[in-house]
Design an enzyme around this catalytic site. Structure first.
Site, PDB file in Angstrom:
ATOM      1  N   PRO A  98       7.010 -66.964   8.347  1.00 19.36           N
ATOM      2  CA  PRO A  98       6.942 -67.353   9.753  1.00 19.36           C
ATOM      3  C   PRO A  98       5.581 -67.926  10.123  1.00 19.36           C
ATOM      4  CG  PRO A  98       7.328 -64.977   9.500  1.00 19.36           C
ATOM      5  CD  PRO A  98       6.958 -65.526   8.163  1.00 19.36           C
ATOM      6  N   HIS A 112      -3.656 -61.057  18.171  1.00 20.60           N
ATOM      7  CA  HIS A 112      -3.620 -62.509  17.966  1.00 20.60           C
ATOM      8  C   HIS A 112      -3.968 -63.217  19.277  1.00 20.60           C
ATOM      9  CE1 HIS A 112      -1.002 -61.246  14.521  1.00 20.60           C
ATOM     10  NE2 HIS A 112      -1.748 -62.147  13.931  1.00 20.60           N
ATOM     11  N   TRP A 153     -12.169 -67.602  22.413  1.00 18.43           N
ATOM     12  CA  TRP A 153     -12.973 -67.600  21.180  1.00 18.43           C
ATOM     13  C   TRP A 153     -12.951 -68.962  20.503  1.00 18.43           C
ATOM     14  CZ3 TRP A 153     -10.799 -62.600  18.406  1.00 18.43           C
ATOM     15  CH2 TRP A 153     -11.155 -61.477  19.157  1.00 18.43           C
ATOM     16  N   SER A 159       3.706 -64.939   5.849  1.00 16.69           N
ATOM     17  CA  SER A 159       2.945 -65.534   6.951  1.00 16.69           C
ATOM     18  C   SER A 159       2.490 -66.932   6.549  1.00 16.69           C
ATOM     19  CB  SER A 159       1.720 -64.670   7.230  1.00 16.69           C
ATOM     20  OG  SER A 159       0.747 -65.399   7.934  1.00 16.69           O
ATOM     21  N   SER A 160       2.296 -67.799   7.540  1.00 19.88           N
ATOM     22  CA  SER A 160       1.874 -69.169   7.237  1.00 19.88           C
ATOM     23  C   SER A 160       0.444 -69.229   6.693  1.00 19.88           C
ATOM     24  CB  SER A 160       2.002 -70.059   8.476  1.00 19.88           C
ATOM     25  OG  SER A 160       1.201 -69.567   9.521  1.00 19.88           O
ATOM     26  N   CYS A 161      -0.302 -68.117   6.757  1.00 16.36           N
ATOM     27  CA  CYS A 161      -1.675 -68.138   6.218  1.00 16.36           C
ATOM     28  C   CYS A 161      -1.693 -68.085   4.689  1.00 16.36           C
ATOM     29  CB  CYS A 161      -2.503 -67.008   6.803  1.00 16.36           C
ATOM     30  SG  CYS A 161      -2.015 -65.391   6.243  1.00 16.36           S
ATOM     31  N   LYS A 214       0.342 -61.209   0.746  1.00 20.54           N
ATOM     32  CA  LYS A 214       1.632 -61.845   1.045  1.00 20.54           C
ATOM     33  C   LYS A 214       2.086 -62.752  -0.113  1.00 20.54           C
ATOM     34  CE  LYS A 214       2.606 -60.037   5.028  1.00 20.54           C
ATOM     35  NZ  LYS A 214       3.788 -59.160   5.158  1.00 20.54           N
ATOM     36  N   VAL A 216       8.126 -57.764  14.974  1.00 17.07           N
ATOM     37  CA  VAL A 216       9.141 -58.456  14.172  1.00 17.07           C
ATOM     38  C   VAL A 216      10.332 -57.544  13.892  1.00 17.07           C
ATOM     39  CG1 VAL A 216       9.586 -59.456  11.892  1.00 17.07           C
ATOM     40  CG2 VAL A 216       7.496 -60.059  13.135  1.00 17.07           C
ATOM     41  N   GLY A 266       7.585 -52.441  15.141  1.00 20.35           N
ATOM     42  CA  GLY A 266       6.671 -53.566  15.325  1.00 20.35           C
ATOM     43  C   GLY A 266       7.369 -54.717  16.034  1.00 20.35           C
ATOM     44  N   GLY A 303       9.537 -51.194   9.387  1.00 20.04           N
ATOM     45  CA  GLY A 303       8.684 -51.707  10.466  1.00 20.04           C
ATOM     46  C   GLY A 303       9.462 -51.967  11.743  1.00 20.04           C
ATOM     47  N   HIS A 304      10.460 -51.120  12.021  1.00 24.17           N
ATOM     48  CA  HIS A 304      11.353 -51.408  13.158  1.00 24.17           C
ATOM     49  C   HIS A 304      10.702 -51.226  14.524  1.00 24.17           C
ATOM     50  CE1 HIS A 304      11.642 -47.027  13.164  1.00 24.17           C
ATOM     51  NE2 HIS A 304      12.182 -47.115  14.373  1.00 24.17           N
ATOM     52  N   TYR A 339      -5.261 -60.675   3.379  1.00 25.25           N
ATOM     53  CA  TYR A 339      -3.879 -60.602   3.875  1.00 25.25           C
ATOM     54  C   TYR A 339      -3.007 -61.639   3.170  1.00 25.25           C
ATOM     55  CZ  TYR A 339      -0.099 -60.800   7.369  1.00 25.25           C
ATOM     56  OH  TYR A 339       1.120 -60.784   8.019  1.00 25.25           O
TER      57      TYR A 339
HETATM   58  O1  GFB Z   1      -4.235 -65.715  16.604  1.00 25.91           O
HETATM   59  P1  GFB Z   1      -5.476 -65.680  15.813  1.00 25.91           P
HETATM   60  O2  GFB Z   1      -6.287 -64.441  15.907  1.00 25.91           O
HETATM   61  O3  GFB Z   1      -5.162 -65.933  14.320  1.00 25.91           O
HETATM   62  O4  GFB Z   1      -6.435 -66.879  16.306  1.00 25.91           O
HETATM   63  P2  GFB Z   1      -5.121 -67.107  13.251  1.00 25.91           P
HETATM   64  C1  GFB Z   1      -5.989 -68.203  16.439  1.00 25.91           C
HETATM   65  C2  GFB Z   1      -7.092 -69.063  17.019  1.00 25.91           C
HETATM   66  O5  GFB Z   1      -7.283 -68.704  18.402  1.00 25.91           O
HETATM   67  C3  GFB Z   1      -8.462 -68.931  16.357  1.00 25.91           C
HETATM   68  C4  GFB Z   1      -8.660 -68.525  18.667  1.00 25.91           C
HETATM   69  O6  GFB Z   1      -9.066 -70.206  16.289  1.00 25.91           O
HETATM   70  C5  GFB Z   1      -9.219 -68.022  17.330  1.00 25.91           C
HETATM   71  O7  GFB Z   1     -10.624 -68.196  17.285  1.00 25.91           O
HETATM   72  N1  GFB Z   1      -8.820 -67.602  19.800  1.00 25.91           N
HETATM   73  C6  GFB Z   1      -9.294 -67.944  21.024  1.00 25.91           C
HETATM   74  C7  GFB Z   1      -8.554 -66.279  19.837  1.00 25.91           C
HETATM   75  N2  GFB Z   1      -9.376 -66.886  21.827  1.00 25.91           N
HETATM   76  C8  GFB Z   1      -8.901 -65.823  21.118  1.00 25.91           C
HETATM   77  C9  GFB Z   1      -8.726 -64.453  21.432  1.00 25.91           C
HETATM   78  O8  GFB Z   1      -9.027 -63.973  22.521  1.00 25.91           O
HETATM   79  N3  GFB Z   1      -8.179 -63.668  20.454  1.00 25.91           N
HETATM   80  C10 GFB Z   1      -7.839 -64.173  19.233  1.00 25.91           C
HETATM   81  N4  GFB Z   1      -7.306 -63.350  18.321  1.00 25.91           N
HETATM   82  N5  GFB Z   1      -8.026 -65.471  18.900  1.00 25.91           N
HETATM   83  C11 GFB Z   1      -4.194 -65.118  11.910  1.00 25.91           C
HETATM   84  C12 GFB Z   1      -4.485 -64.583  10.546  1.00 25.91           C
HETATM   85  O9  GFB Z   1      -4.935 -66.274  11.946  1.00 25.91           O
HETATM   86  O10 GFB Z   1      -2.862 -65.491  12.123  1.00 25.91           O
HETATM   87  C13 GFB Z   1      -3.437 -63.687  10.058  1.00 25.91           C
HETATM   88  O11 GFB Z   1      -5.772 -63.985  10.554  1.00 25.91           O
HETATM   89  C14 GFB Z   1      -2.038 -64.176  10.327  1.00 25.91           C
HETATM   90  O12 GFB Z   1      -3.625 -63.474   8.701  1.00 25.91           O
HETATM   91  C15 GFB Z   1      -1.871 -64.607  11.752  1.00 25.91           C
HETATM   92  O13 GFB Z   1      -1.689 -65.234   9.455  1.00 25.91           O
HETATM   93  C16 GFB Z   1      -0.519 -65.168  12.057  1.00 25.91           C
HETATM   94  O14 GFB Z   1      -3.960 -68.003  13.503  1.00 25.91           O
HETATM   95  O15 GFB Z   1      -6.429 -67.820  13.116  1.00 25.91           O
END
Ligand code: GFB
Length: 308
Positions: free
Chosen positions: A164, A180, A203, A108-110, A141, A16, A14, A11-12, A137
């Site tokens: 992480p 994210h 969101w 992942s912390s999830c 993990k 991470v 990406g 995954g070089h 996911y």
């Molecule tokens: O980063 P994120 O998608 O992942 O969302 P998670 C974090 C929070 O930010 C959630 C809010 O409460 C989203 O609703 N948020 C607000 C947004 N605006 C936005 C936006 O425009 N885009 C996104 N993406 N979020 C992931 C896991 O969870 O984190 C994976 O689904 C993994 O499995 C990763 O562990 C690190 O922190 O909720």
């Protein structure tokens, strides 16, 4: 690891893997094995076995994974569990067969329960139900962690697992649907600024708490643990502090110097209410992060502006 040890970074390209590659180059390591996904499909066991038999890496950083934000995880549920279990199973098993000296698996912390007590220490693994949006996911993990431990117990393999927190940094994904929160908001605020759009949509409710770590800090911690940690179980990697999504949005708004409003889209999921890692194990081992969130966001935004 010696400077000329043969190091495979899966995954070089990406966020991470590229951070680990940059970090190791900076430290003088010079013998890397790298394959793009077009050159080596890590979901294909035969291809992975052939690669390991031919190349015989000495150290493996398992940073290849299908990753994404909350909507991506929830939409492509089958792909997240299938691709991740295949990639990690193939690499972990081939590493055992070809006698890799040491392998570091990134999770992942999830993986922790949705309503785990905060901050979350390593022993909370498998103590409660997972967050629904990223369960496939997380299950993949967790299987990776358990595989590393099982191969250590049964075969004596030196395979370690690190978990992480939410990451950001160079080579992040800026696709608005699948990324994210941090890169998504950077892009939304930037585009709203240059196009004079009066409001940016965030969101969910803005109330979930998240912890963010720069990928360069993760690379430093991963290499530190590759050198220093030889045990079963897992090690959390984070900063030990978190903030609400609303506070993150305000910080990004300030860094971007956007003057408009922030509105919340309550039809989008919040996900886990809070996932702050307990990083005392990592601190006790002797590692601490160096990049504070506002500085990291500023650096990432400066690069983003140059590229867009
Ligand atoms: O980063 P994120 O998608 O992942 O969302 P998670 C974090 C929070 O930010 C959630 C809010 O409460 C989203 O609703 N948020 C607000 C947004 N605006 C936005 C936006 O425009 N885009 C996104 N993406 N979020 C992931 C896991 O969870 O984190 C994976 O689904 C993994 O499995 C990763 O562990 C690190 O922190 O909720």
């Amino acid at each position: 690891m010696e400077k000329n040890s043969k190091i495979y970074i899966a995954g070089h390209r990406g966020m991470v893997g590229s951070a680990i590659h940059r970090y190791l180059i900076g430290k003088g390591f010079n013998n890397f094995l790298l394959r793009t996904s077009a050159e080596l499909d890590l979901r294909n066991q035969l291809a992975v076995n052939n690669f390991f038999e031919t190349e015989k890496p000495e150290y493996v950083f398992l940073a290849a994974a299908k990753v994404g934000g909350i909507i991506s995880n929830n939409t492509y549920r089958a792909d997240f569990i299938y691709e991740n279990t295949m990639i990690q199973s193939n690499i972990i098993h081939a590493s055992y067969v070809t006698k890799v000296n040491k392998l570091l698996f990134l999770g992942s912390s999830c993986i922790y329960p949705k309503l785990a007590p905060q901050p979350m220490s390593e022993d909370l693994l498998l103590t409660g139900p997972l967050e629904y949006t990223n369960e496939p996911y997380a299950i993949a993990k967790i299987a990776g962690i358990k595989m590393c431990d099982a191969y250590r117990e049964q075969y004596g393999c030196n395979f370690i697992s690190v978990m992480p927190t939410n990451l950001y940094g160079p080579n992040d994904n800026y696709d608005l649907q699948n990324a994210h929160v941090l890169p998504s908001l950077l892009r939304k605020f930037h585009e709203a600024k240059i196009n004079n759009i009066p409001a940016v949509t965030v969101w969910g409710t803005g109330s979930p708490l998240r912890e963010f770590l720069h990928a360069d800090d993760l690379a430093s911690a991963s290499c530190f643990l590759m050198e220093k940690y030889d045990a079963a179980g897992l090690v959390n990697i984070g900063t030990g502090t978190d903030l609400t999504i609303a506070a993150l949005a305000s910080m990004i708004k300030e860094v971007v110097e956007y003057e408009g409003a922030i509105v919340y889209d309550h039809t989008k999921p919040d996900g886990t209410p809070r996932k702050l890692l307990d990083v005392s194990k990592l601190h006790d081992l002797g590692w601490k992060h160096t990049i504070e969130l506002r500085d990291g966001i500023t650096a990432v935004y400066n690069s983003y502006k140059l590229e867009n």
